[in-house]
Write a protein that holds these residues in place. Structure first.
Motif, PDB file in Angstrom:
ATOM      1  N   THR A 130     -12.167 -13.019   5.589  1.00 20.30           N
ATOM      2  CA  THR A 130     -11.638 -13.921   4.562  1.00 20.30           C
ATOM      3  C   THR A 130     -11.437 -15.327   5.116  1.00 20.30           C
ATOM      4  OG1 THR A 130     -10.540 -12.080   3.431  1.00 20.30           O
ATOM      5  CG2 THR A 130      -9.711 -14.301   2.975  1.00 20.30           C
ATOM      6  N   GLN A 131     -10.968 -15.411   6.348  1.00 19.21           N
ATOM      7  CA  GLN A 131     -10.718 -16.721   6.951  1.00 19.21           C
ATOM      8  C   GLN A 131     -12.018 -17.451   7.314  1.00 19.21           C
ATOM      9  OE1 GLN A 131      -8.104 -15.090  10.000  1.00 19.21           O
ATOM     10  NE2 GLN A 131      -6.349 -16.199   9.147  1.00 19.21           N
ATOM     11  N   ILE A 132     -13.046 -16.721   7.682  1.00 18.11           N
ATOM     12  CA  ILE A 132     -14.294 -17.351   8.136  1.00 18.11           C
ATOM     13  C   ILE A 132     -15.305 -17.497   7.002  1.00 18.11           C
ATOM     14  CG2 ILE A 132     -16.225 -17.182   9.755  1.00 18.11           C
ATOM     15  CD1 ILE A 132     -13.425 -17.766  10.999  1.00 18.11           C
ATOM     16  N   TYR A 133     -15.444 -16.452   6.185  1.00 17.69           N
ATOM     17  CA  TYR A 133     -16.471 -16.461   5.134  1.00 17.69           C
ATOM     18  C   TYR A 133     -15.913 -16.768   3.747  1.00 17.69           C
ATOM     19  CZ  TYR A 133     -19.712 -14.511   8.559  1.00 17.69           C
ATOM     20  OH  TYR A 133     -20.515 -14.319   9.663  1.00 17.69           O
ATOM     21  N   GLY A 134     -14.596 -16.975   3.661  1.00 11.57           N
ATOM     22  CA  GLY A 134     -13.999 -17.316   2.371  1.00 11.57           C
ATOM     23  C   GLY A 134     -13.554 -16.082   1.608  1.00 11.57           C
ATOM     24  N   PRO A 135     -13.073 -16.271   0.390  1.00 12.32           N
ATOM     25  CA  PRO A 135     -12.523 -15.154  -0.396  1.00 12.32           C
ATOM     26  C   PRO A 135     -13.623 -14.267  -0.993  1.00 12.32           C
ATOM     27  CG  PRO A 135     -12.428 -17.159  -1.675  1.00 12.32           C
ATOM     28  CD  PRO A 135     -12.939 -17.573  -0.309  1.00 12.32           C
ATOM     29  N   ILE A 136     -14.453 -13.675  -0.139  1.00 12.79           N
ATOM     30  CA  ILE A 136     -15.521 -12.801  -0.609  1.00 12.79           C
ATOM     31  C   ILE A 136     -14.931 -11.470  -1.085  1.00 12.79           C
ATOM     32  CG2 ILE A 136     -17.155 -13.859   0.997  1.00 12.79           C
ATOM     33  CD1 ILE A 136     -16.856 -11.339   2.744  1.00 12.79           C
ATOM     34  N   THR A 137     -15.729 -10.696  -1.802  1.00 20.78           N
ATOM     35  CA  THR A 137     -15.292  -9.379  -2.255  1.00 20.78           C
ATOM     36  C   THR A 137     -15.251  -8.425  -1.073  1.00 20.78           C
ATOM     37  OG1 THR A 137     -16.257  -9.712  -4.447  1.00 20.78           O
ATOM     38  CG2 THR A 137     -15.821  -7.439  -3.767  1.00 20.78           C
ATOM     39  N   ILE A 138     -14.086  -7.812  -0.847  1.00 14.75           N
ATOM     40  CA  ILE A 138     -13.925  -6.878   0.270  1.00 14.75           C
ATOM     41  C   ILE A 138     -13.345  -5.574  -0.269  1.00 14.75           C
ATOM     42  CG2 ILE A 138     -12.806  -6.409   2.476  1.00 14.75           C
ATOM     43  CD1 ILE A 138     -12.685  -9.369   3.006  1.00 14.75           C
ATOM     44  N   ASP A 139     -14.046  -4.477   0.016  1.00 18.51           N
ATOM     45  CA  ASP A 139     -13.537  -3.138  -0.267  1.00 18.51           C
ATOM     46  C   ASP A 139     -13.156  -2.505   1.067  1.00 18.51           C
ATOM     47  OD1 ASP A 139     -13.954  -3.311  -2.990  1.00 18.51           O
ATOM     48  OD2 ASP A 139     -16.003  -2.552  -2.859  1.00 18.51           O
ATOM     49  N   GLY A 140     -11.866  -2.268   1.259  1.00 17.12           N
ATOM     50  CA  GLY A 140     -11.380  -1.674   2.495  1.00 17.12           C
ATOM     51  C   GLY A 140     -11.052  -0.204   2.295  1.00 17.12           C
ATOM     52  N   VAL A 141     -11.686   0.662   3.066  1.00 20.85           N
ATOM     53  CA  VAL A 141     -11.505   2.101   2.928  1.00 20.85           C
ATOM     54  C   VAL A 141     -10.649   2.600   4.087  1.00 20.85           C
ATOM     55  CG1 VAL A 141     -12.657   4.315   2.611  1.00 20.85           C
ATOM     56  CG2 VAL A 141     -13.806   2.202   1.898  1.00 20.85           C
ATOM     57  N   GLU A 142      -9.550   3.243   3.766  1.00 23.22           N
ATOM     58  CA  GLU A 142      -8.635   3.768   4.790  1.00 23.22           C
ATOM     59  C   GLU A 142      -8.155   5.146   4.331  1.00 23.22           C
ATOM     60  OE1 GLU A 142      -6.570   4.867   7.691  1.00 23.22           O
ATOM     61  OE2 GLU A 142      -7.500   2.892   7.907  1.00 23.22           O
ATOM     62  N   ILE A 143      -8.294   6.124   5.211  1.00 23.71           N
ATOM     63  CA  ILE A 143      -7.959   7.489   4.829  1.00 23.71           C
ATOM     64  C   ILE A 143      -6.458   7.754   4.829  1.00 23.71           C
ATOM     65  CG2 ILE A 143      -8.039   8.501   7.149  1.00 23.71           C
ATOM     66  CD1 ILE A 143      -9.581  10.871   5.879  1.00 23.71           C
ATOM     67  N   ASP A 144      -5.687   6.965   5.588  1.00 24.15           N
ATOM     68  CA  ASP A 144      -4.264   7.225   5.766  1.00 24.15           C
ATOM     69  C   ASP A 144      -3.427   6.265   4.917  1.00 24.15           C
ATOM     70  OD1 ASP A 144      -1.676   7.716   6.649  1.00 24.15           O
ATOM     71  OD2 ASP A 144      -2.298   8.060   8.718  1.00 24.15           O
ATOM     72  N   PRO A 145      -2.780   6.755   3.878  1.00 22.54           N
ATOM     73  CA  PRO A 145      -1.987   5.858   3.018  1.00 22.54           C
ATOM     74  C   PRO A 145      -0.799   5.224   3.734  1.00 22.54           C
ATOM     75  CG  PRO A 145      -1.624   8.156   2.412  1.00 22.54           C
ATOM     76  CD  PRO A 145      -2.759   8.145   3.392  1.00 22.54           C
ATOM     77  N   LEU A 146      -0.249   5.910   4.729  1.00 22.61           N
ATOM     78  CA  LEU A 146       0.901   5.343   5.442  1.00 22.61           C
ATOM     79  C   LEU A 146       0.491   4.135   6.269  1.00 22.61           C
ATOM     80  CD1 LEU A 146       3.916   5.655   5.963  1.00 22.61           C
ATOM     81  CD2 LEU A 146       3.363   7.095   7.944  1.00 22.61           C
ATOM     82  N   VAL A 147      -0.731   4.146   6.803  1.00 24.58           N
ATOM     83  CA  VAL A 147      -1.243   2.987   7.535  1.00 24.58           C
ATOM     84  C   VAL A 147      -1.296   1.775   6.610  1.00 24.58           C
ATOM     85  CG1 VAL A 147      -3.326   2.018   8.584  1.00 24.58           C
ATOM     86  CG2 VAL A 147      -2.536   4.279   9.266  1.00 24.58           C
ATOM     87  N   VAL A 148      -1.787   1.974   5.394  1.00 23.43           N
ATOM     88  CA  VAL A 148      -1.865   0.879   4.428  1.00 23.43           C
ATOM     89  C   VAL A 148      -0.471   0.389   4.059  1.00 23.43           C
ATOM     90  CG1 VAL A 148      -2.599   0.252   2.096  1.00 23.43           C
ATOM     91  CG2 VAL A 148      -4.080   1.678   3.524  1.00 23.43           C
ATOM     92  N   GLU A 149       0.447   1.324   3.845  1.00 20.10           N
ATOM     93  CA  GLU A 149       1.820   0.943   3.505  1.00 20.10           C
ATOM     94  C   GLU A 149       2.446   0.087   4.602  1.00 20.10           C
ATOM     95  OE1 GLU A 149       6.153   3.163   3.219  1.00 20.10           O
ATOM     96  OE2 GLU A 149       4.364   4.290   2.625  1.00 20.10           O
ATOM     97  N   ALA A 150       2.275   0.507   5.860  1.00 20.86           N
ATOM     98  CA  ALA A 150       2.845  -0.240   6.987  1.00 20.86           C
ATOM     99  C   ALA A 150       2.187  -1.606   7.120  1.00 20.86           C
ATOM    100  CB  ALA A 150       2.679   0.557   8.274  1.00 20.86           C
TER     101      ALA A 150
END
Length: 546
Positions: A347-367
């Motif tokens: 986001t910082q280098i290429y701008g506000p491009i569309t990013i889909d972030g896949v993470e299996i652990d919901p607690l990681v995302v929460e933290a």
């Protein structure tokens, strides 16, 4: 003639009815908790707890050895060994001392020692986490000590649980003509309990209680079942048993897991997948998992670049034919979002491009959302397995980044030819895929295996090594391009880079970029020994082959 009053007869009838009801209720209660039923309840509970302990112990093993085929095979082998020993012990004890009181005492001790496990386990984690700095390879002796410690922790409770079924069978047989039926009933109850323990522990107990309290809950279940027989037979000693249980089990609640690195602990918590840490040292905020052999994400609000392998992901699009403009990068799929280090860099280098972030652990995302500014409006988070996500998606991306690690292991299903064939379906004509792979300074076996596999799918494959350092673990970024490209594309595109941060990363990487020419076996869904390759790398390092 005056008629006799009916009151006395009515009162006698009512009293007689109450007496009958009371006697029937007492008989029903006696039958309900007959000695045979108490034994059956105990057998069911021991089956439930034994498999519950196995499932829950896997959470402890994963913190040191990862969720690997090797770790699971070792754990299953240990449990089966202890159960076998318990069957032998229980049969011999039952023949020599066929006493129900002894059976219930064995069950009580099994529950008590189960409750000790979460109290003793943190000392083992402290042992392996204190052998080196965060991210370093674990000391071989400490891993052996951890394994032996876990083996000893499980030995007593599981062996005692194994002794319950044969002991119960001996007590249940009153007539040799009913031995088959009695044995079948005991085995069925134990197996049904094991089946429930297999499902209840991972789907209900661990998610809602966590590992420590799950061990304590399992201990209490077995202790409660043992008290069905202890309370009537122990008489005055029942209070002693209660005091012993209530005085020792709370120790598990006080057990403390020490953080894997120095610094202020901002967050710690347990999910169905990991024990998650967020630790701050100065301005740096680290996301770490389990025992902390590696850093999953780094966030510094005052810095753009990280100085780590995450920066190298920015270079993947530069392998396209020149002149390649950063404005051509419109979308990114990140498998292994973690704390969002790579998504934030893009986001910082290429701008506000569309990013889909896949993470299996919901607690990681929460933290990460709470402590690592995972709040970019251009980022859409999917809680899913990366391969499963791609298989259900119809989206096309310019860049797919794979950084799914549980150090020191990478999930095997994200390394195979079939996986990369799925990745290719989701890349634009000028799309690229970048995969982070760890190695020691001299051992590239895993890098070569994954690069060879990618070369069987993508027309061109490149490897970007991290600059040499004294760190025992190094990383390489393997880049595959959807269309055929040439090695000189990268330096030519670097000459057109205007962003100072991207230029800094590119110049640092220039001497470390090379085209991959093959030379290793191809990983497939049927045969992908990535764990074995990782073990060989670690063993060679520990033997001094640096």
């Amino acid at each position: 003639m005056t008629p006799e009053p009916l009151t006395s007869t009515s009162a006698g009838s009512a009293e007689s009815s109450r007496t009958i009801i009371w006697k029937q209720s007492r008989k029903w209660a006696t039958n309900l908790m007959s000695p045979q039923l108490k034994v059956k309840i105990l057998v069911f509970a021991s089956g439930f707890v034994s498999l519950g302990v196995e499932i829950t112990a896997s959470r402890l093993m994963e913190r040191a050895f990862g969720s690997t085929l090797w770790a699971w095979s070792t754990l299953i082998g240990l449990i089966l060994s202890y159960l076998s020993l318990g069957y032998l012990l229980g049969g011999k004890l039952a023949d020599k001392f066929p006493s129900p009181a002894l059976l219930y005492r064995l069950a009580f001790l099994a529950g008590l020692f189960t409750g000790f496990i979460p109290f003793a386990a943190p000392a083992l984690f402290t042992l392996i986490s204190s052998t080196g700095p965060a991210g370093s390879l674990p000391n071989f002796i400490s891993l052996i000590a951890f394994f032996l410690g876990m083996a000893l922790l499980l030995a007593v409770p599981v062996t005692l649980m194994g002794s319950i079924s044969p002991f119960a069978l001996r007590l249940s047989i009153r007539d040799i003509g009913e031995a088959g039926e009695s044995g079948g009933t005991i085995f069925a109850l134990s197996t049904v309990g094991s089946i429930l323990g297999t499902f209840v522990s991972p789907f209900i107990l661990i998610p809602f209680l966590g590992t420590t309290r799950t061990f304590l809950a399992l201990a209490l279940i077995l202790i409660a079942a043992s008290f069905l027989g202890i309370a009537p037979s122990a008489r005055g000693r029942t209070l002693l048993y209660l005091l012993l249980a209530t005085g020792t089990l709370p120790l598990g609640l006080k057990a403390k897991i020490y953080p894997p690195a120095r610094g202020q602990v901002l967050f710690e918590g347990e999910s169905p997948y990991n024990y998650v840490w967020v630790i701050q040292s100065g301005q740096d905020i680290y996301l770490m998992l389990n025992e902390g052999f590696g850093v999953q994400s780094l966030y510094n609000p005052e810095e753009v670049l990280t100085g780590g392998i995450w920066d190298s992901f920015l270079l993947a699009p530069l392998f396209n034919p020149p002149p390649f403009s950063p404005a051509e990068v419109k979308s990114l799929c990140l498998i292994g979002l973690a704390g969002g280090t790579i998504s934030r860099l893009y986001t910082q280098i290429y701008g506000p491009i569309t990013i889909d972030g896949v993470e299996i652990d919901p607690l990681v995302v929460e933290a990460a959302r709470k402590f690592m500014a995972l709040d970019s409006p251009n980022l859409k988070v999917a809680i899913d397995d990366g391969r499963h996500y791609l298989s259900r998606s119809a989206k096309i991306y310019d860049v797919i980044a794979v950084d799914a690690y549980r150090p020191p292991y990478i999930p095997y299903h994200l390394t195979t030819r079939e996986f990369f064939q799925e990745v290719l379906k989701h890349l634009s004509p000028r799309g690229v895929v970048a995969v982070n792979v760890a190695h020691t300074p001299s051992d590239y076996r895993l890098v070569n295996a994954i690069a060879s596999t990618m070369a069987s799918v993508f027309p061109s494959v490149y490897v970007i090594d991290e600059p040499p350092s004294d760190h025992p673990i190094a990383n390489s970024l393997i880049v595959g391009t959807a269309s055929e490209t040439r090695p000189e594309n990268f330096p030519l595109n670097v000459a057109f880079v205007e962003n100072p941060y991207l230029l800094e990363v590119a110049k640092r990487a220039l001497p470390e970029v090379k085209i991959f020419v093959g030379g290793s076996s191809i990983l497939t869904d049927d045969h992908a020994p990535v764990e074995h390759l990782t073990h060989l790398t670690i063993l060679d390092y520990l033997r001094g082959k640096r």
